[in-house]
Design a protein around this motif. Structure first.
Motif, PDB file in Angstrom:
ATOM      1  N   ASN A 104      -4.823   5.290 -14.259  1.00 44.53           N
ATOM      2  CA  ASN A 104      -3.402   5.188 -13.942  1.00 44.53           C
ATOM      3  C   ASN A 104      -3.186   4.534 -12.585  1.00 44.53           C
ATOM      4  OD1 ASN A 104      -2.736   6.350 -16.350  1.00 44.53           O
ATOM      5  ND2 ASN A 104      -2.512   8.401 -15.514  1.00 44.53           N
ATOM      6  N   ARG A 105      -4.039   4.847 -11.621  1.00 45.33           N
ATOM      7  CA  ARG A 105      -3.945   4.213 -10.306  1.00 45.33           C
ATOM      8  C   ARG A 105      -4.146   2.707 -10.444  1.00 45.33           C
ATOM      9  NH1 ARG A 105      -4.353   7.601  -5.804  1.00 45.33           N
ATOM     10  NH2 ARG A 105      -5.398   5.976  -4.610  1.00 45.33           N
ATOM     11  N   THR A 106      -5.097   2.305 -11.268  1.00 45.74           N
ATOM     12  CA  THR A 106      -5.345   0.879 -11.491  1.00 45.74           C
ATOM     13  C   THR A 106      -4.149   0.217 -12.147  1.00 45.74           C
ATOM     14  OG1 THR A 106      -7.724   1.236 -11.663  1.00 45.74           O
ATOM     15  CG2 THR A 106      -6.854  -0.770 -12.665  1.00 45.74           C
ATOM     16  N   GLU A 107      -3.581   0.856 -13.150  1.00 42.44           N
ATOM     17  CA  GLU A 107      -2.424   0.287 -13.841  1.00 42.44           C
ATOM     18  C   GLU A 107      -1.243   0.139 -12.887  1.00 42.44           C
ATOM     19  OE1 GLU A 107      -0.591  -1.601 -16.911  1.00 42.44           O
ATOM     20  OE2 GLU A 107      -2.675  -0.959 -16.819  1.00 42.44           O
ATOM     21  N   ILE A 108      -1.007   1.136 -12.068  1.00 44.20           N
ATOM     22  CA  ILE A 108       0.087   1.059 -11.091  1.00 44.20           C
ATOM     23  C   ILE A 108      -0.163  -0.079 -10.109  1.00 44.20           C
ATOM     24  CG2 ILE A 108       1.138   2.269  -9.129  1.00 44.20           C
ATOM     25  CD1 ILE A 108       0.845   4.861 -10.834  1.00 44.20           C
ATOM     26  N   ALA A 109      -1.383  -0.207  -9.618  1.00 45.17           N
ATOM     27  CA  ALA A 109      -1.716  -1.289  -8.693  1.00 45.17           C
ATOM     28  C   ALA A 109      -1.476  -2.650  -9.339  1.00 45.17           C
ATOM     29  CB  ALA A 109      -3.163  -1.165  -8.232  1.00 45.17           C
TER      30      ALA A 109
ATOM     31  N   PHE B  80       9.815   0.723 -10.698  1.00 42.80           N
ATOM     32  CA  PHE B  80       9.393  -0.161 -11.760  1.00 42.80           C
ATOM     33  C   PHE B  80       7.988   0.178 -12.234  1.00 42.80           C
ATOM     34  CE2 PHE B  80       7.369  -3.935 -13.453  1.00 42.80           C
ATOM     35  CZ  PHE B  80       8.299  -4.364 -14.368  1.00 42.80           C
ATOM     36  N   ALA B  81       7.072   0.417 -11.290  1.00 49.46           N
ATOM     37  CA  ALA B  81       5.688   0.730 -11.644  1.00 49.46           C
ATOM     38  C   ALA B  81       5.629   2.003 -12.466  1.00 49.46           C
ATOM     39  CB  ALA B  81       4.820   0.875 -10.392  1.00 49.46           C
ATOM     40  N   LEU B  82       6.360   3.025 -12.082  1.00 48.53           N
ATOM     41  CA  LEU B  82       6.329   4.286 -12.823  1.00 48.53           C
ATOM     42  C   LEU B  82       6.954   4.113 -14.199  1.00 48.53           C
ATOM     43  CD1 LEU B  82       7.224   6.799 -10.012  1.00 48.53           C
ATOM     44  CD2 LEU B  82       5.003   6.434 -11.080  1.00 48.53           C
TER      45      LEU B  82
ATOM     46  N   VAL C 218       1.806   6.675  -6.924  1.00 52.24           N
ATOM     47  CA  VAL C 218       0.777   7.612  -7.385  1.00 52.24           C
ATOM     48  C   VAL C 218       1.204   9.047  -7.072  1.00 52.24           C
ATOM     49  CG1 VAL C 218      -1.613   8.365  -7.063  1.00 52.24           C
ATOM     50  CG2 VAL C 218      -1.084   5.927  -7.253  1.00 52.24           C
ATOM     51  N   ALA C 219       1.742   9.266  -5.878  1.00 54.49           N
ATOM     52  CA  ALA C 219       2.159  10.614  -5.486  1.00 54.49           C
ATOM     53  C   ALA C 219       3.279  11.148  -6.374  1.00 54.49           C
ATOM     54  CB  ALA C 219       2.591  10.622  -4.026  1.00 54.49           C
ATOM     55  N   ALA C 220       4.059  10.266  -6.970  1.00 50.57           N
ATOM     56  CA  ALA C 220       5.162  10.684  -7.839  1.00 50.57           C
ATOM     57  C   ALA C 220       4.667  11.196  -9.191  1.00 50.57           C
ATOM     58  CB  ALA C 220       6.140   9.534  -8.047  1.00 50.57           C
ATOM     59  N   LEU C 221       3.411  10.914  -9.515  1.00 52.38           N
ATOM     60  CA  LEU C 221       2.837  11.392 -10.770  1.00 52.38           C
ATOM     61  C   LEU C 221       2.374  12.841 -10.620  1.00 52.38           C
ATOM     62  CD1 LEU C 221       0.547   8.385 -11.754  1.00 52.38           C
ATOM     63  CD2 LEU C 221       2.725   9.011 -12.811  1.00 52.38           C
ATOM     64  N   PRO C 222       2.403  13.606 -11.713  1.00 52.94           N
ATOM     65  CA  PRO C 222       1.795  14.934 -11.649  1.00 52.94           C
ATOM     66  C   PRO C 222       0.294  14.782 -11.348  1.00 52.94           C
ATOM     67  CG  PRO C 222       2.953  14.597 -13.739  1.00 52.94           C
ATOM     68  CD  PRO C 222       2.953  13.295 -13.013  1.00 52.94           C
ATOM     69  N   PRO C 223      -0.317  15.754 -10.705  1.00 58.19           N
ATOM     70  CA  PRO C 223      -1.738  15.643 -10.344  1.00 58.19           C
ATOM     71  C   PRO C 223      -2.653  15.280 -11.521  1.00 58.19           C
ATOM     72  CG  PRO C 223      -0.780  17.524  -9.240  1.00 58.19           C
ATOM     73  CD  PRO C 223       0.273  17.000 -10.181  1.00 58.19           C
TER      74      PRO C 223
ATOM     75  N   GLY D 159       0.818  -1.216   0.000  1.00 60.60           N
ATOM     76  CA  GLY D 159       0.000   0.000   0.000  1.00 60.60           C
ATOM     77  C   GLY D 159       0.847   1.259   0.000  1.00 60.60           C
ATOM     78  N   ARG D 160       1.926   1.244   0.795  1.00 63.33           N
ATOM     79  CA  ARG D 160       2.822   2.399   0.816  1.00 63.33           C
ATOM     80  C   ARG D 160       3.518   2.586  -0.530  1.00 63.33           C
ATOM     81  NH1 ARG D 160       4.060   0.215   5.828  1.00 63.33           N
ATOM     82  NH2 ARG D 160       6.098  -0.513   5.107  1.00 63.33           N
ATOM     83  N   VAL D 161       3.946   1.490  -1.133  1.00 60.27           N
ATOM     84  CA  VAL D 161       4.584   1.568  -2.451  1.00 60.27           C
ATOM     85  C   VAL D 161       3.600   2.131  -3.466  1.00 60.27           C
ATOM     86  CG1 VAL D 161       5.529   0.171  -4.343  1.00 60.27           C
ATOM     87  CG2 VAL D 161       6.260  -0.261  -2.002  1.00 60.27           C
ATOM     88  N   PHE D 162       2.353   1.690  -3.408  1.00 60.45           N
ATOM     89  CA  PHE D 162       1.323   2.194  -4.313  1.00 60.45           C
ATOM     90  C   PHE D 162       1.128   3.697  -4.125  1.00 60.45           C
ATOM     91  CE2 PHE D 162      -3.169   3.364  -4.804  1.00 60.45           C
ATOM     92  CZ  PHE D 162      -3.304   3.170  -6.166  1.00 60.45           C
ATOM     93  N   GLU D 163       0.957   4.125  -2.878  1.00 61.44           N
ATOM     94  CA  GLU D 163       0.724   5.541  -2.600  1.00 61.44           C
ATOM     95  C   GLU D 163       1.916   6.393  -3.046  1.00 61.44           C
ATOM     96  OE1 GLU D 163      -2.076   6.912  -1.860  1.00 61.44           O
ATOM     97  OE2 GLU D 163      -3.097   5.013  -1.597  1.00 61.44           O
ATOM     98  N   GLN D 164       3.144   5.908  -2.842  1.00 57.64           N
ATOM     99  CA  GLN D 164       4.327   6.644  -3.273  1.00 57.64           C
ATOM    100  C   GLN D 164       4.378   6.738  -4.802  1.00 57.64           C
ATOM    101  OE1 GLN D 164       7.555   4.501  -1.491  1.00 57.64           O
ATOM    102  NE2 GLN D 164       7.155   5.312   0.556  1.00 57.64           N
TER     103      GLN D 164
END
Length: 83
Positions: free
Chosen positions: A53-58, A77-79, A41-46, A34-39
């Motif tokens: 994109n959240r789904t793809e990252i997950a 890797f996700a980004l 998503v937060a690394a993406l521009p708003p 969960g922390r990796v996911f949140e980090q």
């Protein structure tokens, strides 16, 4: 591979996110993922923090976790894969 979409380009849903894969994680692993996911998503521009994109990252994070990848590099890797 899918590319990140800006908010106005967002189409589709994440309903098929885990269609063919299942895994069991203990609470500590889930917290870390969960922390990796949140980090990630937060690394993406708003404007790129869309549901698609959240789904793809997950999906990418869960695929890598299921493959036994260490959790720390999953953010990078996700980004790399999503964007």
């Amino acid at each position: 591979m899918a590319k990140c979409q800006a908010a106005d380009d967002n189409k589709g849903s994440g309903s098929n996110m885990l269609r063919d894969r299942t895994a069991v994680y203990d609470p500590e692993e889930l917290s870390l993922l969960g922390r990796v996911f949140e980090q990630s998503v937060a690394a993406l521009p708003p404007t790129m923090q869309t549901p698609a994109n959240r789904t793809e990252i997950a999906k990418i994070i869960l695929e890598r976790a299921a493959a036994g990848e260490p959790p720390a590099p999953l953010t990078t890797f996700a980004l790399d894969k999503a964007c």
